[in-house]
Design an enzyme around this catalytic site. Structure first.
Site, PDB file in Angstrom:
ATOM      1  N   GLY A 139     -15.226  -3.495   0.504  1.00  0.00           N
ATOM      2  CA  GLY A 139     -16.010  -2.495   0.935  1.00  0.00           C
ATOM      3  C   GLY A 139     -16.638  -1.339  -0.259  1.00  0.00           C
TER       4      GLY A 139
ATOM      5  N   LYS B 289     -23.007 -14.170   0.653  1.00  0.00           N
ATOM      6  CA  LYS B 289     -24.807 -13.638   0.506  1.00  0.00           C
ATOM      7  C   LYS B 289     -24.965 -12.983  -0.475  1.00  0.00           C
ATOM      8  CE  LYS B 289     -24.571 -13.266   5.762  1.00  0.00           C
ATOM      9  NZ  LYS B 289     -24.939 -11.834   6.270  1.00  0.00           N
TER      10      LYS B 289
ATOM     11  N   ARG C 223       0.878  -1.197   0.199  1.00  0.00           N
ATOM     12  CA  ARG C 223      -0.430   0.058   0.282  1.00  0.00           C
ATOM     13  C   ARG C 223       0.661   0.895   0.103  1.00  0.00           C
ATOM     14  NH1 ARG C 223      -5.162  -2.068   3.804  1.00  0.00           N
ATOM     15  NH2 ARG C 223      -6.417  -2.903   1.995  1.00  0.00           N
TER      16      ARG C 223
ATOM     17  N   GLY D  35     -11.290  -6.873  -2.866  1.00  0.00           N
ATOM     18  CA  GLY D  35     -11.392  -7.859  -1.228  1.00  0.00           C
ATOM     19  C   GLY D  35     -11.081  -9.262  -1.743  1.00  0.00           C
TER      20      GLY D  35
HETATM   21  P1  AMP Z   1     -17.647 -12.774   0.036  1.00  0.00           P
HETATM   22  O1  AMP Z   1     -17.554 -11.324   0.831  1.00  0.00           O
HETATM   23  O2  AMP Z   1     -19.129 -12.667   0.531  1.00  0.00           O
HETATM   24  O3  AMP Z   1     -17.081 -12.452  -0.647  1.00  0.00           O
HETATM   25  O4  AMP Z   1     -17.861 -13.603   1.016  1.00  0.00           O
HETATM   26  C1  AMP Z   1     -16.679 -14.532   1.019  1.00  0.00           C
HETATM   27  C2  AMP Z   1     -16.544 -15.478   1.286  1.00  0.00           C
HETATM   28  O5  AMP Z   1     -17.204 -16.158   1.220  1.00  0.00           O
HETATM   29  C3  AMP Z   1     -14.799 -16.017   1.676  1.00  0.00           C
HETATM   30  O6  AMP Z   1     -14.078 -16.324   2.746  1.00  0.00           O
HETATM   31  C4  AMP Z   1     -15.420 -17.474   1.198  1.00  0.00           C
HETATM   32  O7  AMP Z   1     -14.191 -18.640   2.251  1.00  0.00           O
HETATM   33  C5  AMP Z   1     -16.863 -17.348   1.239  1.00  0.00           C
HETATM   34  N1  AMP Z   1     -17.469 -18.353   1.178  1.00  0.00           N
HETATM   35  C6  AMP Z   1     -17.831 -18.595  -0.065  1.00  0.00           C
HETATM   36  N2  AMP Z   1     -18.723 -19.391  -0.871  1.00  0.00           N
HETATM   37  C7  AMP Z   1     -18.699 -20.351   0.499  1.00  0.00           C
HETATM   38  C8  AMP Z   1     -19.401 -21.723   0.449  1.00  0.00           C
HETATM   39  N3  AMP Z   1     -19.864 -22.733  -0.408  1.00  0.00           N
HETATM   40  N4  AMP Z   1     -19.555 -21.960   1.921  1.00  0.00           N
HETATM   41  C9  AMP Z   1     -18.951 -20.973   2.732  1.00  0.00           C
HETATM   42  N5  AMP Z   1     -18.458 -20.017   2.339  1.00  0.00           N
HETATM   43  C10 AMP Z   1     -18.250 -19.907   1.393  1.00  0.00           C
END
Ligand code: AMP
Length: 417
Positions: free
Chosen positions: A397, A206, A40, A374
């Site tokens: 974010g 999610k 960074r 991210g």
């Molecule tokens: P996000 O911050 O919403 O982009 O989510 C990323 C996180 O979701 C990562 O730490 C992944 O390990 C987790 N993730 C992605 N797919 C799965 C899954 N099928 N089951 C559990 N965790 C998941």
């Protein structure tokens, strides 16, 4: 979006308040804090060099960690000033305050082409409160404002926007640094009129976190590929069994609405046809919240539409990975946000790796690939493919909010060209 940038800015003899992202990972070694990764800091060097060459007097401000408004020795930016001096090859004065007489005297004593770094702005609770008095104290240190901290631009804090509003009211210009300029170019301008086919890959935990992005990109994309745990909410919405997978039953309608909008707009919308699933074994341990910790065991590919009742889905399966890679191979523009599975565990990282390789291969064939911050950036770096994509966002974010079309306070406060 044509924001004023440091290229346009006249800075000779002027004090420049430069907000940077120096929130670097540190660790204590032998009684002192040591920087583990200086990426960074390195990334800001082009902006710093340009402003110094132009004769600016730079007052750098940043945050480090979460001191929650209190002075905390382990979160001082002093080691960062030493590292910066080393990388820049010139002295960097460190001021152990970020507002007040001492900071003002140091800023006023700067000569053209000199710079200083202020102490962690989050040592003051007023920073995150975007307090107007604190913002005005910061504004007294400078004549113009530059924001090069895209990763913090979704926060309405004193150093990310409050100070800019005040400097602007006092007649000072507010501009984007070179890093910020690149983020606005790739996450903004390049996606306004993308070369087609435009393929969007969305994964992560999610649906509810990504629905605004899905909604906005449905208006622009030719194809949307869904992966990650959020795919299971789509499965549930189709009436399939999802076993112990992470799902959001309250968002079934959200998933169905996205699919009907895709149909209406003739956007190809794909969800996984197979998955890597595993059973969950009770480790007998409790987590910090006192809940039992389960460990995935016996990972295997599940090609049936339903996921067995005792299993959780952790990755897209090989058939899906192949199908997604074929779609990606035909793309001219690619946007990727969110991993295809729980890639941190190598047993569930194959789907994400296959997508990362497909994105790199498409880029080598002339596609423009934009990685939206991210975990997808972590996954690309883990696959050592960082240099083989067009652009990787520095914001987590911030990049998600920007892609949603939400105005970012740290960008809105900058002048138009
Ligand atoms: P996000 O911050 O919403 O982009 O989510 C990323 C996180 O979701 C990562 O730490 C992944 O390990 C987790 N993730 C992605 N797919 C799965 C899954 N099928 N089951 C559990 N965790 C998941």
């Amino acid at each position: 979006m044509a924001k004023l940038t440091v290229r346009d800015l006249e800075v000779t003899g002027k004090r420049v308040f430069l907000r940077v992202d120096y929130n670097v990972p540190m660790e204590e070694k032998g009684g002192r804090m040591v920087i583990n990764d200086d990426t960074r800091i390195r990334e800001t060097l082009p902006t710093l060099k340009l402003l110094l060459e132009k004769g600016g007097r730079l007052v750098l401000a940043a945050h480090l960690g979460r001191p929650d408004g209190k002075r905390e020795a382990s979160l001082s930016l002093k080691p960062v000033s030493e590292k910066l001096a080393e990388l820049l090859g010139r002295p960097v004065q460190f001021v152990d305050q970020c507002v007040g007489e001492k900071a003002e005297a140091a800023a006023n004593a700067l000569k053209d082409g000199e710079l200083l770094l202020l102490e962690n702005v989050r040592f003051h609770a007023e920073e995150e409160e975007n307090d107007p008095v604190f913002s005005a104290q910061l504004a007294r240190l400078a004549d113009v404002y530059v924001n090069d901290a895209f990763g913090a631009a979704h926060r309405a804090h004193a150093s990310t926007c409050g100070v800019a509003r005040i400097l602007s009211a006092w007649g000072g210009r507010c501009a984007a640094g070179l890093l910020m300029e690149r983020e606005l170019k790739f996450l903004g301008d390049e996606l306004e009129e993308p070369a087609r086919p435009f393929v969007v890959i969305l994964g992560g935990a999610k649906v509810s976190d990504k629905i605004k992005v899905i909604d906005r990109l449905l208006e622009k994309a030719n194809t949307i590929l869904i992966g990650g745990a959020m795919a299971y909410t789509f499965k549930l919405a189709h009436g399939n069994q999802t076993g112990k997978s992470l799902v959001e039953p309250e968002h079934i309608h959200t998933a169905l609405d996205a699919e009907s909008k895709a149909k209406e707009l003739k956007v190809q919308f794909l969800i996984p046809s197979d998955n890597v699933v595993a059973e969950l074994k009770d480790t007998g341990k409790l987590n910090k919240k006192g809940k039992p910790v389960f460990e995935p065991v016996n990972p295997r590919v599940n090609t049936a539409a339903d996921i067995p009742a005792d299993c959780e889905g952790f990755d897209i399966g090989p058939e899906t990975a192949k199908r997604y890679a074929e779609v990606i191979a035909g793309a001219k523009t690619i946007l990727w946000n969110g991993p295809m599975g729980m890639f941190e565990d190598p047993r569930f990282g194959e789907g994400t790796l296959a997508v990362a390789k497909a994105v790199a291969a498409a880029t080598a064939n002339g596609a423009k690939s934009i990685i939206g911050g991210g975990d997808s950036v972590k996954a690309i770096n883990k696959a050592k493919l960082g240099s083989q994509v067009t652009f990787m966002s520095t914001g987590g974010g911030a990049s998600l909010e920007f892609l949603e079309g939400t105005p970012l306070p740290g960008v809105s406060c900058l002048d138009e060209r």
